[in-house]
Write a protein that holds these residues in place. Structure first.
Motif, mmCIF file in Angstrom:
data_model
loop_
_atom_site.group_PDB
_atom_site.id
_atom_site.type_symbol
_atom_site.label_atom_id
_atom_site.label_comp_id
_atom_site.label_asym_id
_atom_site.label_seq_id
_atom_site.Cartn_x
_atom_site.Cartn_y
_atom_site.Cartn_z
ATOM 1 N N ILE A 532 0.846 -1.191 0.000
ATOM 2 C CA ILE A 532 0.000 0.000 0.000
ATOM 3 C C ILE A 532 0.878 1.236 0.000
ATOM 4 C CG2 ILE A 532 -0.192 0.131 2.506
ATOM 5 C CD1 ILE A 532 -3.022 0.829 0.027
ATOM 6 N N GLN A 533 0.428 2.254 -0.738
ATOM 7 C CA GLN A 533 1.166 3.507 -0.724
ATOM 8 C C GLN A 533 0.886 4.276 0.560
ATOM 9 O OE1 GLN A 533 0.513 5.824 -4.229
ATOM 10 N NE2 GLN A 533 1.146 4.191 -5.627
ATOM 11 N N ARG A 534 1.872 5.079 0.934
ATOM 12 C CA ARG A 534 1.779 5.896 2.139
ATOM 13 C C ARG A 534 0.507 6.750 2.097
ATOM 14 N NH1 ARG A 534 6.483 8.710 1.709
ATOM 15 N NH2 ARG A 534 7.656 6.847 2.329
ATOM 16 N N TYR A 535 -0.178 6.849 3.246
ATOM 17 C CA TYR A 535 -1.412 7.619 3.464
ATOM 18 C C TYR A 535 -2.634 6.982 2.817
ATOM 19 C CZ TYR A 535 2.285 10.948 4.504
ATOM 20 O OH TYR A 535 3.417 11.531 5.003
ATOM 21 N N GLY A 536 -2.500 5.748 2.364
ATOM 22 C CA GLY A 536 -3.648 5.047 1.815
ATOM 23 C C GLY A 536 -4.410 4.297 2.895
ATOM 24 N N GLN A 537 -5.315 3.400 2.459
ATOM 25 C CA GLN A 537 -6.131 2.600 3.372
ATOM 26 C C GLN A 537 -6.003 1.143 2.973
ATOM 27 O OE1 GLN A 537 -10.221 3.904 4.115
ATOM 28 N NE2 GLN A 537 -10.923 1.789 3.997
ATOM 29 N N VAL A 538 -5.922 0.258 3.984
ATOM 30 C CA VAL A 538 -5.753 -1.161 3.709
ATOM 31 C C VAL A 538 -6.643 -1.960 4.652
ATOM 32 C CG1 VAL A 538 -3.844 -1.476 5.312
ATOM 33 C CG2 VAL A 538 -4.036 -2.986 3.341
ATOM 34 N N SER A 539 -7.078 -3.156 4.188
ATOM 35 C CA SER A 539 -7.942 -4.005 5.005
ATOM 36 C C SER A 539 -7.497 -5.453 4.864
ATOM 37 C CB SER A 539 -9.400 -3.867 4.558
ATOM 38 O OG SER A 539 -10.241 -4.671 5.366
ATOM 39 N N PHE A 540 -7.414 -6.168 6.000
ATOM 40 C CA PHE A 540 -7.099 -7.600 6.043
ATOM 41 C C PHE A 540 -8.351 -8.351 6.466
ATOM 42 C CE2 PHE A 540 -2.907 -5.695 6.930
ATOM 43 C CZ PHE A 540 -2.162 -6.304 5.917
ATOM 44 N N GLU A 541 -8.666 -9.450 5.741
ATOM 45 C CA GLU A 541 -9.835 -10.259 6.080
ATOM 46 C C GLU A 541 -9.419 -11.454 6.932
ATOM 47 O OE1 GLU A 541 -13.283 -10.141 2.900
ATOM 48 O OE2 GLU A 541 -11.399 -10.778 1.962
ATOM 49 N N CYS A 542 -10.324 -11.906 7.804
ATOM 50 C CA CYS A 542 -10.110 -13.118 8.621
ATOM 51 C C CYS A 542 -11.484 -13.711 8.904
ATOM 52 C CB CYS A 542 -9.372 -12.780 9.907
ATOM 53 S SG CYS A 542 -8.941 -14.234 10.913
#
Length: 1186
Positions: A532-542
């Protein structure tokens, strides 16, 4: 005894029933133990040779346990001892311990003898050792007339001590009249018999106070021999002499010592120069680590001797003129010691068993048997019993065969007595596992269902599924000897009710337990690798799947630690979202799912990158390798190859190889090795009995790739274990047990199915056989019935279905500690000064410590102050001295006080008994300062002093010391006068002082030791009301005055004339101005003010107030005078010469003129600066400038 071992294939848990060396094992279930009958067992008794203090009550210990509780009786000198007929003897309730009241009229000598205790119940009788009671004795020295010893310089000399025979023998030491130990050296030393030996005498040996002391520890008394006089006369020249032996005499001697004791051999030689002693053993070496030299090498000390230490020991005394030697033939005998002591035997009716009693000694001990305290030859016959030397064989026993047997091993140097019971129990089966116990397991994992049981004869155990199901058999079940049913791989259809049935010839009993098999928890959607690029948003699923009856909890971790406390991290039901990503968020994120039965986890890596400057080149983690292949499969190795994935513009630096053990830890990946990025094959070392799968991860500068797909599985063959458990320890948790623990092998270390452990132990230095037991895959085993704190040799060996691991190494452990038995003796206190004391004590015998010696504790407390005779709440203080120290310092004591102390030895279990309280007193010290000093009632020539006694007198006050001296206005000190005041006084009127003078007082109290801290005060005598100076007649008797009579000084007379002339000029000027100035309303102003004081100048028109002609002749009183410029300055008005008791001291201007206070209405102001409270005076104002 019969030896049984647990054989539990694939067992991982053992409950309650551990097979021990007996025909029948009794589980350690408290409720069961309370219900079973048991013959008596002696648990505590006094030592065989019991020396008692004749001044204290005699306590002869005898404690025993049994079911029903045993009753007690005693014999004295072989005959029944009827304690009811002796008013001085009582027996403690529920105990066999005797208390003989010596402190209330009894005499210890009347109770000398041999005592033996018997504990009896319906199952048999146990007996104690023969306890020999002897009161300690400390006889006086026989009076003798000692002639002075006249010795020629250089000759040898022996001063004989010949102490009185005491019980136990006294400790000998030599001191002088000042109670100082006589210095010893290679030339002068004390022998083992207490005599003082001089290899050669010197002139400095001349003295008249060689005194031999004998210290009797039991009675804490010291006896003194008459002083011996030695006079050395000189002859020139002094003749040198070659060595001759003073002790022992002759060329040879013999010595007999017992095994386990300390061997002491001594050689003391005469000669000039002083001979040097050397020791050798003929035909051998002195034993290493057990040999010590004492008394300047004149004494050879060998500890813990054995038969191997027998032989000839030669001492050689040598100086420059020659040598002398002596050979001591040492024979080591041995009191009996155990090889195999008989152990308690629990049998079922009809069973067989043996009691074995084996002992050794020199000479070889005689073995004899007793039954219930009676020689077996005259004891009631038992057809099931047969005596064969050191063994009793039992066959087809019945309940009436229960008894306590005693084995006595004796020779001329001592005896051993051991009790061992035979307990024949007929008990129907009992199941100890709670009914309807619920077991829950995850599918495809093992299930163990308990059925802890007891019965006599030993019951047979059967398992059924369901209430009316058929008996369980087959390879899908494992039946453990302790009753546990193991289902190695539980499936969903294994759920249900299981019934355990225990039966013997006396009955049958059953118990039901329930098993529930749950679906495993799984992560069906795992978090994935993200860039992910800096200042972006990321999500991990479980996203998870679980058994509906289990409640899962989900935890997210970052780099195996808690998530940062940051509102940017949002944890949802099935995901983790990170807002506004920064470089710090780079790392590995793990989702962990826990239930009460299992736990699963999955991880993903987040890489934070900056926005690329140009979209041409994208740097990323490499793609995972693929096409993994296994070749060259061998028993302990295999070759793995793969094809690398795309590098993504960053070269691969290395490959990481991981493996999964599908047999022992499915789903868990372990690090195997790593290779350079240019290599795509690797030879891997393997372990036996592991179902291997491999995967490869590529690494570049950006990070790690996703793992490759797993390789095909490869199951290696089983083999014997390669290694044994580590960290083997033996530490007792109770005084009668030994807890053996170890770190179990990991799953892949087992090398095959059926991992078990062979636990072996034997008592160290007893020549005993190894006792072994095989246990399942656990990490602890408890050996019961051990002696208190004895060393054991321990080893734990791994084994599986294919065989044993290599022979393990032995470790040394100790059975459980118990509280120390003996208090430190010979407690002595040496008071160093009024606040510090040194306490000495003799170390307790190591055998009585019964544990690891940790140190000694000194309890001490103040009983009362000797100066006040008042008691207060006792606050005990404790000092701990680590290790085997025999002395310590007691700081912070209060002077002139009475203290008590006692000493206790400490081991890992706790503290032993306290030594008798030792009373000591601290000497006087210097007192604290008086509690207060007040100075009142000042007069012209006297002051009254009042004071309070010191808060801490620290002794008997002898007097008070008062010192004082005058202080002038420049703070110079006059002569110091000292007065001594009796201690019973609390006030003093000090007369013949100078008036209007400040004095400084120094006041302190004294004891016989010295003066305490002083308290200081200052005070001023007043001046007479008329303000006229008077000579201080007689003041010299109190103190020397430093005041100067200003009125007689020439400069002062001149100054006063100048001031008078100035005033006259001012008056003339005022008179002239008055005549020029017109009218002044004098009469109106006088009528308006009842006070005849002169009014101040009017500030608005610069005119003066009216003056009454009638007051021109009066003394100056608060009048007003103005400078020639007709102005009044405020700062000048503060400087007053005289205000007749209300103003402050006058001052001079820089030109020497005097300034008075001219304001008539201004209120008086407080003194400025560092002024005193004394009444002001013009003379003092002038004196301040002298």
């Amino acid at each position: 005894m019969m030896k049984k071992s647990i054989s539990a294939s694939k067992a991982s848990l053992v409950l309650f029933l551990c097979q021990m060396i007996s025909a029948l094992d009794v589980p350690l279930d408290s409720k069961l133990l309370e219900e079973l009958s048991q013959p008596p067992t002696i648990t505590q008794q006094s030592p065989k040779d019991y020396i008692v203090d004749p001044r204290e009550n005699i306590v002869i210990q005898c404690e025993a346990k049994g079911k029903p509780p045993p009753s007690f009786s005693w014999t004295r000198n072989g005959t029944h001892f009827d304690i009811d007929k002796d008013a001085q003897v009582t027996m403690k309730p529920n105990s066999g311990t005797l208390v003989i009241n010596i402190m209330n009229g009894g005499k210890a000598e009347a109770y000398e003898g041999v005592y033996q205790c018997t504990a009896r119940n319906e199952r048999g009788a146990a007996i104690s050792n023969n306890i020999v009671i002897r009161p300690s004795r400390s006889p006086l020295w026989t009076k003798e007339k000692l002639e002075p010893n006249h010795v020629r310089e250089g000759d040898s000399l022996v001063l004989h001590c010949r102490p009185p025979v005491g019980l136990p023998p006294p400790i000998i030491f030599w001191m002088d009249n000042a109670f100082q130990r006589l210095p010893q050296s290679e030339r002068v030393s004390q022998g083992l018999n207490g005599d003082l030996y001089f290899s050669n005498v010197q002139p400095e040996d001349t003295r008249e106070d060689y005194i031999c002391y004998a210290r009797f520890n039991h009675t804490q008394t010291i006896q003194q021999k008459q002083p011996i006089s030695v006079k050395v006369f000189s002859t020139k020249p002094v003749t040198e002499r070659q060595p001759i032996l003073l002790t022992p005499t002759g060329s040879t001697s013999t010595k007999v010592e017992l095994r386990g004791n300390v061997l002491l051999l001594e050689c003391i030689a005469a000669g000039l120069p002083t001979p040097v002693i050397r020791w050798i053993k003929e035909g051998g070496e002195l034993p290493a680590n057990r040999t010590f030299f004492e008394n300047f090498k004149k004494t050879l000390k060998i500890i813990d001797v054995s038969e191997a230490d027998s032989g000839n020991y030669k001492c050689i005394a040598r100086n420059i003129l020659g040598s002398a030697h002596h050979v001591i033939s040492v024979t080591v005998k041995a009191a009996p010691y155990w090889i195999t002591a008989p152990r308690n035997l629990v049998l079922s009716p009809g069973e067989d068993g043996t009691l074995i009693c084996r002992a050794n000694g020199n000479p070889k001990p005689n073995i004899s048997w007793l039954a219930n305290g009676v020689p077996i030859a005259i004891a009631p016959e038992d057809p099931s019993r047969k005596v064969d030397g050191d063994t009793i064989i039992f066959s087809h026993v019945q309940e009436r065969s229960s008894a306590v047997y005693q084995c006595n091993a004796s020779n001329e140097y001592g005896y051993l007595l051991a009790n061992a019971f035979v307990n024949v129990l007929a008990e129907p089966p009992r199941i100890l596992t709670p009914a309807n116990k619920l077991y829950q397991v995850i599918a495809d994992s093992p299930a163990l269902l308990d059925c802890a049981y007891f019965g006599s004869p030993k019951p047979e155990i059967e398992w059924f599924k369901g209430v009316k199901g058929s008996i369980l058999r087959g390879d899908e079940y494992v039946f453990h000897d302790n009753g546990t049913l193991e289902i190695p791989v539980a499936q969903k259809d294994s759920t249900g009710t299981y019934t355990c049935v225990a039966r013997n010839e006396l009955g049958k009993i059953q118990n039901e337990v329930r098993l529930e098999v749950k679906d495993p928890t799984m992560i069906i959607k795992q978090p994935e690798y993200k860039v992910i690029q800096r200042y972006g948003q990321v999500s991990f699923e479980c996203i998870i799947k679980h058994d509906f009856t289990l409640l899962p909890t989900v935890i997210w971790l970052k780099d195996n630690d808690e998530l940062p406390d940051d509102e940017r991290f949002l944890v949802g039901k099935d995901n983790l979202t990170i807002m506004n990503v920064t470089d710090k968020d780079d790392g590995t994120y793990t989702c962990i799912v826990n239930t009460t039965l299992d736990s699963v986890s999955a991880s993903a890596v987040l890489t934070v990158v900056a926005a690329p400057p140009t979209p041409a080149i994208i740097y990323a983690r490499p793609n995972p390798p693929f096409d993994l292949e296994l070749t060259g499969q061998l028993e302990r190795s295999v070759e793995l190859s793969w094809i690398p994935g795309d590098e993504n513009n960053s070269p691969i630096t290395n490959f990481v190889i991981e493996y999964e053990d599908g047999l022992h830890e499915p789903g868990v990946w372990h690090y195997q090795t790593e290779v350079p990025g240019t290599q795509t094959t690797v030879q891997l070392k393997l372990s036996p009995y592991v179902n291997y799968s491999f995967r490869v991860i590529a690494v570049n500068e950006i990070g790690r790739s996703q793992p490759s797909e797993p390789s095909e599985q490869y199951l290696t063959k089983s083999a014997n274990p390669d290694e044994n458990p580590s960290n083997v320890q033996g530490i007792g948790s109770e005084p009668d047990n030994l807890v053996i623990t170890w770190e179990s092998l990991k799953g892949f270390q087992s090398n095959g199915p059926g991992l078990q452990y062979k636990v072996s132990w034997r008592q160290k230095d007893v020549d005993d056989e190894w006792t072994s037991v095989i246990v399942a895959n656990v990490s602890k085993y408890i050996v019961s019935g051990t002696p208190t704190f004895v060393p054991y040799e321990i080893k734990v060996q791994a084994l599986n279905d294919l065989g044993y691991a290599p022979e393990p190494s032995e470790v040394i452990g100790h059975s459980g500690e118990d509280l120390p038995m003996v208090a430190p003796g010979n407690v002595q206190v040496h008071v160093i000064n009024s606040t510090l004391a040194k306490v000495h004590w003799d170390p307790v015998p190591l055998k009585s410590v019964r544990g690891h010696l940790q140190g000694y504790k000194v309890y001490y407390w103040k009983v009362q102050s000797l100066s006040r005779r008042s008691r207060r709440h006792v606050e005990k203080k404790i000092l701990t001295f680590r290790g085997n120290k025999t002395f310590g310092m007691l700081p912070g004591l209060e002077p002139f006080s009475s203290y008590k102390l006692n000493v206790r030895v400490v081991n890992g279990k706790g503290e032993g008994p306290a030594s008798p309280d030792k009373v000591f007193k601290t000497p006087e010290g210097v007192p604290s300062s008086p509690s207060f000093l007040k100075i009142t009632n000042p007069t012209l020539d006297s002051l009254t002093l009042e004071w309070g006694s010191p808060t801490h007198p620290n002794g008997v006050l002898t007097s008070y010391i008062l010192k004082f001296q005058p202080i002038n206005n420049t703070h110079e000190l006059g002569p110091l006068v000292e007065i001594r005041i009796p201690a019973n006084e609390s006030s003093l009127i000090l007369k013949n002082l100078n008036y209007s003078t400040r004095y400084k007082f120094y006041f302190n109290a004294q004891t016989s030791v010295g003066s305490g801290s002083q308290i200081t005060e200052e005070a001023v005598t007043i001046m007479d009301e008329a303000g006229i100076l008077r000579p201080a007649v007689g003041a010299g008797k109190a103190m020397a005055s430093r005041q100067v009579d200003i009125a007689t000084q020439g400069w002062f007379i001149g100054l006063m004339c100048a001031v008078a002339l100035l005033i006259l000029i001012l008056l003339i000027v005022c008179f002239i101005r008055r005549n020029k100035g017109g009218k002044y309303p004098v009469k109106e102003k006088e009528d308006a003010h009842a006070d005849p004081e002169i009014q101040p100048m009017k500030e608005d028109d610069g005119t003066f107030g009216e003056y009454s002609d009638a007051e021109d002749h009066k003394p100056l009183k608060k009048g007003s005078r103005t400078p020639s410029d007709r102005t009044v300055k405020k700062e000048d008005s503060d400087d007053s010469l005289v205000d007749y008791g209300e103003g402050v001291n006058g001052q001079f201007n820089e030109d020497g003129s005097f300034i008075g206070q001219y304001s008539g209405k201004k209120e008086k102001e407080p003194a400025e600066g560092n002024e005193s409270s004394e009444a002001p005076s013009p003379v003092n104002a002038m004196n301040s400038f002298v």
